[in-house]
Structure formats: C-alpha cells, structure tokens
Design an enzyme around this catalytic site. Structure first.
Site, PDB file in Angstrom:
ATOM      1  N   HIS A  59       1.873   4.462  -2.993  1.00 37.47           N
ATOM      2  CA  HIS A  59       1.750   5.939  -2.609  1.00 37.47           C
ATOM      3  C   HIS A  59       3.312   6.261  -3.147  1.00 37.47           C
ATOM      4  O   HIS A  59       3.377   7.263  -4.298  1.00 37.47           O
ATOM      5  CB  HIS A  59       1.841   6.531  -1.328  1.00 37.47           C
ATOM      6  N   HIS A 107       0.946  -1.303  -0.201  1.00 41.03           N
ATOM      7  CA  HIS A 107      -0.038   0.000   0.022  1.00 41.03           C
ATOM      8  C   HIS A 107       0.852   1.438  -0.048  1.00 41.03           C
ATOM      9  O   HIS A 107       0.612   2.357  -0.966  1.00 41.03           O
ATOM     10  CB  HIS A 107      -0.903  -0.047   1.379  1.00 41.03           C
ATOM     11  N   GLU A 108       1.906   1.289   1.006  1.00 38.80           N
ATOM     12  CA  GLU A 108       2.669   2.611   0.943  1.00 38.80           C
ATOM     13  C   GLU A 108       3.601   2.525  -0.318  1.00 38.80           C
ATOM     14  O   GLU A 108       3.976   3.655  -0.635  1.00 38.80           O
ATOM     15  CB  GLU A 108       3.601   2.534   2.247  1.00 38.80           C
TER      16      GLU A 108
END
Length: 151
Positions: A74, A70-71
């Site tokens: 980003h 998820h990170e």
C-alpha cells in the site's frame, strides 16, 4: 514475547522494505492495540503504517512479516502515485511479486470467541458464530438447506 520498541519496529519495517521493494521506508510505523479484525493498516493521509501488536505476540514471524509486506505494498504504491487500494491491478500485481498475503490469518485468541456451531443438513457446511442463530428464520447460505445446532 515483549513488544518491539518504536525504533526496533521501524528498523524491522525498513529492512523488509529494502529487501523486498528495493526502497527505504522513511515514514512512521507504530503498534495500534485498538486494531481488532486486521493485522495492520496504512493511512495514506498521514503516511503511517499501524500494526496490530497481537499478531507480533501470538502469530509466527512469517505471518507478521507478511502483514508488514502487505502494508508496504500500500505504502510504496501510494508514494509512487499508483493504485494502492485492494481492488487496483497494480496492488494485486505487487502482492504477487513480493509474495505478500492478501489477508492475514485469524488469531487463535479470536477464534475462541465463536461459541456456536451450526451445520447444514444438505451440504454439511459448518458455520461458526459468536451469537445464536434463529434456526426457524435462517437457512444455509450455500444451498438454502436447513441448519441444525452442532455445539
């Protein structure tokens, strides 16, 4: 379970980055024990990924890898100059493509803090709260029904 060293954590994140995104991770990743309500965060101004060490210790490996993916969504979108925020369509598409979770599961240690339970008498929805709720003042948010204390 012992925490990973900074070098081991970087190697894990870089391995996941190459495997799922086809790109190397070249910036910094650290454990931040001050994170309380999230599994991790990406700071675009510093190009830094911070991960919650509690998720490494308490959650299973798949959950922790999901937080890293998820990170990294980003991170890679920010590096490429695309929309990297939660509401951006590019971000949502990359989450689906890589099989990354939108949110992390709450930790069991945090769930233990919820001492009070209330139930709606109309729709039977159960509310779990850390603080007491004034039953004369508040109603069910779903159907406006009356709440009763369960435990």
């Amino acid at each position: 379970m012992k925490l990973l060293s900074e070098k081991e954590l970087f190697q894990l994140v870089n391995k996941i980055s190459i495997e799922y995104f086809g790109k190397a991770f070249i910036d910094e990743v650290i454990f931040n024990s001050r994170l309380r309500t999230t599994g991790g965060r990406y700071l675009p101004s510093k190009r830094l990924i911070e991960l919650n060490p509690k998720y490494y210790v308490e959650a299973d490996e798949d959950e922790f890898v999901g937080i890293i993916k998820h990170e990294l969504c980003h991170y890679h979108l920010h590096i490429d100059g695309k929309g990297y925020k939660h509401g951006d369509p590019e971000f949502k598409a990359l989450l689906r493509l890589t099989g990354s979770p939108r949110h992390c599961k709450p930790l069991s240690s945090n769930m233990d803090k919820q001492k009070h339970q209330y139930k709606c008498i109309n729709c039977n929805y159960v509310y779990k709260r850390q603080r007491r709720v004034d039953l004369k003042r508040y109603r069910c948010g779903k159907c406006r029904g009356k709440l009763v204390k369960v435990s």
